[in-house]
Design an enzyme around this catalytic site. Structure first.
Site, PDB file in Angstrom:
ATOM      1  N   ASN B  14       0.826  -1.200   0.000  1.00  0.00           N
ATOM      2  CA  ASN B  14       0.000   0.000   0.000  1.00  0.00           C
ATOM      3  C   ASN B  14       0.867   1.259   0.000  1.00  0.00           C
ATOM      4  O   ASN B  14       2.060   1.191   0.260  1.00  0.00           O
ATOM      5  CB  ASN B  14      -0.930  -0.033   1.222  1.00  0.00           C
ATOM      6  CG  ASN B  14      -2.294   0.558   0.914  1.00  0.00           C
ATOM      7  OD1 ASN B  14      -2.393   1.543   0.184  1.00  0.00           O
ATOM      8  ND2 ASN B  14      -3.333  -0.040   1.448  1.00  0.00           N
ATOM      9  N   CYS B  15       0.210   2.382  -0.271  1.00  0.00           N
ATOM     10  CA  CYS B  15       0.877   3.682  -0.342  1.00  0.00           C
ATOM     11  C   CYS B  15       1.751   3.922   0.871  1.00  0.00           C
ATOM     12  O   CYS B  15       1.299   3.689   1.982  1.00  0.00           O
ATOM     13  CB  CYS B  15      -0.176   4.792  -0.430  1.00  0.00           C
ATOM     14  SG  CYS B  15       0.453   6.459  -0.284  1.00  0.00           S
ATOM     15  N   PRO B  16       2.975   4.392   0.764  1.00  0.00           N
ATOM     16  CA  PRO B  16       3.654   4.810  -0.473  1.00  0.00           C
ATOM     17  C   PRO B  16       4.629   3.760  -1.004  1.00  0.00           C
ATOM     18  O   PRO B  16       5.471   4.080  -1.822  1.00  0.00           O
ATOM     19  CB  PRO B  16       4.439   6.037  -0.006  1.00  0.00           C
ATOM     20  CG  PRO B  16       4.879   5.660   1.385  1.00  0.00           C
ATOM     21  CD  PRO B  16       3.787   4.764   1.949  1.00  0.00           C
TER      22      PRO B  16
END
Lengths: 155, 76
Positions: B14-16
């Site tokens: 998931n981000c980042p």
């Protein structure tokens, strides 16, 4: 293209609030920003060698709960530890990076980290407890970089 | 499917992280070489556009197939 600069002040020492500074700093560094984080007050917890951050729903009505729970129940012993482990499990299941990894990525990307000397003195913190490679300074040190920055965030 | 020189599987991240891993992978390539990235984070679609725009690396292709997102980025 001259390098853009991002200055962040990290003031919070809970698990949830530890994410924004490290996510933004690591991403900015990947985008080519020169980045500096100034850690002050409870934000200094984010610089400890051994991160022991917790999350609490007390005073945080916006936190999504698996079931409705009266505040007095949320305040019972063990609830904070339970919520912290639930949050960590949820983050892991969603592929959110552990904080240690994000911090390590920031260090690799040469994000400069400055610890507030005044807070270190105020709370009688030992610098041995902090990770290596950080600097210590005060408000004037922060402005030296922040004054030249393109983006400046207080978190 | 265009050719690529290196593949990065960022599935489940998931981000980042997809962006950070891509940045690292690009650093190992020569100018003009192409990195293929596989991701499952829906946010990565906009993020890789923004990453390409800001870093000057070219996003050659971006498409979804069966819940996975595929990107081709040419190193500037």
């Amino acid at each position: 293209m001259s390098e853009k600069k991002l200055a962040i002040i990290a003031t919070k020492g809970t698990l949830d609030w530890a994410y924004p500074p490290f996510i933004l700093a690591s991403t900015a560094a990947a985008l080519g920003y020169e980045t500096q984080i100034f850690f002050t007050f409870y934000g200094l917890q984010l610089l400890k060698k051994k991160l022991d951050l917790k999350v609490t729903s007390i005073g945080n009505p916006g936190m999504p709960m698996p079931m409705p729970m009266p505040v007095l129940v949320q305040a019972l012993p063990g609830m904070e530890a339970m919520m912290t482990s639930m949050m960590k499990a949820k983050m892991k299941s969603k592929g959110v990076a552990p904080l240690e990894e994000l911090r390590e990525l920031c260090i690799e990307a040469e994000v400069k980290m400055v610890a507030c000397q005044m807070t270190v003195d105020l709370f009688d913190m030992s610098t041995d407890a902090f990770i290596d490679g950080i600097e210590y300074g005060g408000a004037a040190t922060f402005f030296e970089f922040a004054g030249e920055s393109d983006i400046c965030l207080f978190i | 499917m265009a050719n690529f020189d290196l593949e990065l599987d960022a599935s489940g991240l998931n981000c980042p992280l997809p962006i950070l891993r891509a940045k690292k992978s690009l650093a190992t390539l020569e100018s003009g070489q192409v990195l293929r990235i596989i991701a499952t984070d829906p946010g990565s679609v906009k993020d890789f556009q923004a990453f390409a725009k800001q870093t000057g690396n070219e996003l050659i292709e971006s498409h979804e197939d069966g819940g996975k997102f595929y990107f081709l980025i040419r190193k500037s």
